[in-house]
Write a protein that holds these residues in place. Structure first.
Motif, PDB file in Angstrom:
ATOM      1  N   ALA A  25       0.853  -1.178   0.000  1.00 22.45           N
ATOM      2  CA  ALA A  25       0.000   0.000   0.000  1.00 22.45           C
ATOM      3  C   ALA A  25       0.889   1.227   0.000  1.00 22.45           C
ATOM      4  O   ALA A  25       1.934   1.246   0.629  1.00 22.45           O
ATOM      5  CB  ALA A  25      -0.893  -0.007   1.234  1.00 22.45           C
ATOM      6  N   GLY A  26       0.499   2.241  -0.693  1.00 28.42           N
ATOM      7  CA  GLY A  26       1.271   3.476  -0.704  1.00 28.42           C
ATOM      8  C   GLY A  26       1.061   4.230  -1.999  1.00 28.42           C
ATOM      9  O   GLY A  26       0.570   3.694  -2.976  1.00 28.42           O
ATOM     10  N   ARG A  27       1.418   5.479  -1.964  1.00 34.01           N
ATOM     11  CA  ARG A  27       1.273   6.333  -3.137  1.00 34.01           C
ATOM     12  C   ARG A  27       2.605   7.010  -3.428  1.00 34.01           C
ATOM     13  O   ARG A  27       3.410   7.231  -2.538  1.00 34.01           O
ATOM     14  CB  ARG A  27       0.225   7.401  -2.877  1.00 34.01           C
ATOM     15  CG  ARG A  27      -1.134   6.844  -2.555  1.00 34.01           C
ATOM     16  CD  ARG A  27      -2.150   7.393  -3.526  1.00 34.01           C
ATOM     17  NE  ARG A  27      -3.478   6.934  -3.180  1.00 34.01           N
ATOM     18  CZ  ARG A  27      -4.060   5.905  -3.769  1.00 34.01           C
ATOM     19  NH1 ARG A  27      -3.448   5.232  -4.672  1.00 34.01           N
ATOM     20  NH2 ARG A  27      -5.272   5.541  -3.435  1.00 34.01           N
ATOM     21  N   ARG A  40       8.168   9.897   4.062  1.00 31.55           N
ATOM     22  CA  ARG A  40       7.116   8.886   3.896  1.00 31.55           C
ATOM     23  C   ARG A  40       7.607   7.496   4.277  1.00 31.55           C
ATOM     24  O   ARG A  40       6.887   6.729   4.904  1.00 31.55           O
ATOM     25  CB  ARG A  40       6.610   8.887   2.451  1.00 31.55           C
ATOM     26  CG  ARG A  40       5.734  10.067   2.138  1.00 31.55           C
ATOM     27  CD  ARG A  40       5.390  10.090   0.653  1.00 31.55           C
ATOM     28  NE  ARG A  40       4.467  11.152   0.380  1.00 31.55           N
ATOM     29  CZ  ARG A  40       3.243  10.959  -0.137  1.00 31.55           C
ATOM     30  NH1 ARG A  40       2.842   9.754  -0.461  1.00 31.55           N
ATOM     31  NH2 ARG A  40       2.455  11.988  -0.340  1.00 31.55           N
ATOM     32  N   CYS A  41       8.834   7.178   3.882  1.00 28.53           N
ATOM     33  CA  CYS A  41       9.372   5.855   4.197  1.00 28.53           C
ATOM     34  C   CYS A  41       9.514   5.689   5.707  1.00 28.53           C
ATOM     35  O   CYS A  41       9.142   4.652   6.253  1.00 28.53           O
ATOM     36  CB  CYS A  41      10.710   5.650   3.495  1.00 28.53           C
ATOM     37  SG  CYS A  41      11.284   3.942   3.517  1.00 28.53           S
ATOM     38  N   SER A  49      11.773  16.256  -3.415  1.00 27.78           N
ATOM     39  CA  SER A  49      11.156  14.945  -3.619  1.00 27.78           C
ATOM     40  C   SER A  49      11.876  13.874  -2.807  1.00 27.78           C
ATOM     41  O   SER A  49      11.242  12.982  -2.229  1.00 27.78           O
ATOM     42  CB  SER A  49      11.173  14.565  -5.101  1.00 27.78           C
ATOM     43  OG  SER A  49      10.364  15.439  -5.849  1.00 27.78           O
ATOM     44  N   VAL A  50      13.203  13.951  -2.742  1.00 25.31           N
ATOM     45  CA  VAL A  50      13.985  12.998  -1.951  1.00 25.31           C
ATOM     46  C   VAL A  50      13.622  13.144  -0.471  1.00 25.31           C
ATOM     47  O   VAL A  50      13.409  12.149   0.232  1.00 25.31           O
ATOM     48  CB  VAL A  50      15.498  13.182  -2.187  1.00 25.31           C
ATOM     49  CG1 VAL A  50      16.318  12.403  -1.172  1.00 25.31           C
ATOM     50  CG2 VAL A  50      15.870  12.761  -3.607  1.00 25.31           C
ATOM     51  N   ALA A  51      13.533  14.381   0.007  1.00 28.34           N
ATOM     52  CA  ALA A  51      13.172  14.619   1.414  1.00 28.34           C
ATOM     53  C   ALA A  51      11.780  14.065   1.712  1.00 28.34           C
ATOM     54  O   ALA A  51      11.561  13.451   2.767  1.00 28.34           O
ATOM     55  CB  ALA A  51      13.241  16.111   1.734  1.00 28.34           C
ATOM     56  N   ALA A  75      10.044   6.149  -1.897  1.00 25.89           N
ATOM     57  CA  ALA A  75      11.485   5.907  -1.769  1.00 25.89           C
ATOM     58  C   ALA A  75      11.934   4.851  -2.780  1.00 25.89           C
ATOM     59  O   ALA A  75      12.976   4.999  -3.429  1.00 25.89           O
ATOM     60  CB  ALA A  75      11.838   5.484  -0.347  1.00 25.89           C
ATOM     61  N   LEU A  76      11.150   3.800  -2.934  1.00 25.14           N
ATOM     62  CA  LEU A  76      11.505   2.738  -3.868  1.00 25.14           C
ATOM     63  C   LEU A  76      11.453   3.225  -5.315  1.00 25.14           C
ATOM     64  O   LEU A  76      12.393   3.024  -6.084  1.00 25.14           O
ATOM     65  CB  LEU A  76      10.581   1.537  -3.675  1.00 25.14           C
ATOM     66  CG  LEU A  76      10.920   0.304  -4.488  1.00 25.14           C
ATOM     67  CD1 LEU A  76      12.295  -0.232  -4.134  1.00 25.14           C
ATOM     68  CD2 LEU A  76       9.875  -0.768  -4.254  1.00 25.14           C
TER      69      LEU A  76
END
Length: 121
Positions: free
Chosen positions: A10-12, A52-53, A45-47, A61-62
């Motif tokens: 699950a995730g966006r 989120r991770c 975006s990296v931050a 992150a993936l």
């Protein structure tokens, strides 16, 4: 986020990107290179992917890690971000072996081939 075999978790994702596999590779590349031209936006975006991770959603992150790896163009900052995000996401997904492979690949990125998964026989 949907993978080739269906939903993996699950995730966006935050960054709007076209599908990569089985899609228009040119369109995907144009999207990624357009995104990566804005260094400040990539850093944000990296931050966000890290945040989120850490909060239990490794999807961004993936995916962003994969995208950065794919489009790093030998940029040391992008390669470091890609490695950090991939390792973070794999660990969050309890995929310790994949985290180790990502780290090894990053350490040996300059090699013409990374044969960690190739048969020795």
């Amino acid at each position: 986020m949907t993978g080739r075999r269906g939903r993996a978790w699950a995730g966006r994702t935050v960054v709007k990107r076209p599908a990569r596999h089985g899609a228009d590779e040119y369109r995907f590349a144009q999207c990624m290179y357009g995104l990566f031209e804005d260094a400040e936006s990539v850093a944000e975006s990296v931050a966000e992917a890290r945040r989120r991770c850490t909060a239990g959603d490794p999807a961004e992150a993936l995916i962003l890690g994969r995208d950065l790896h794919w489009a790093s163009g030998s940029d040391a900052v992008r390669e470091a971000w890609a490695n950090e995000l991939l390792v973070m996401a794999y660990r969050a997904l309890d995929r310790w072996s994949l985290a180790g492979i990502a780290q090894a690949h990053h350490r040996h990125r300059a090699l013409p081939a990374v044969d960690v998964l190739m048969s020795r026989g």
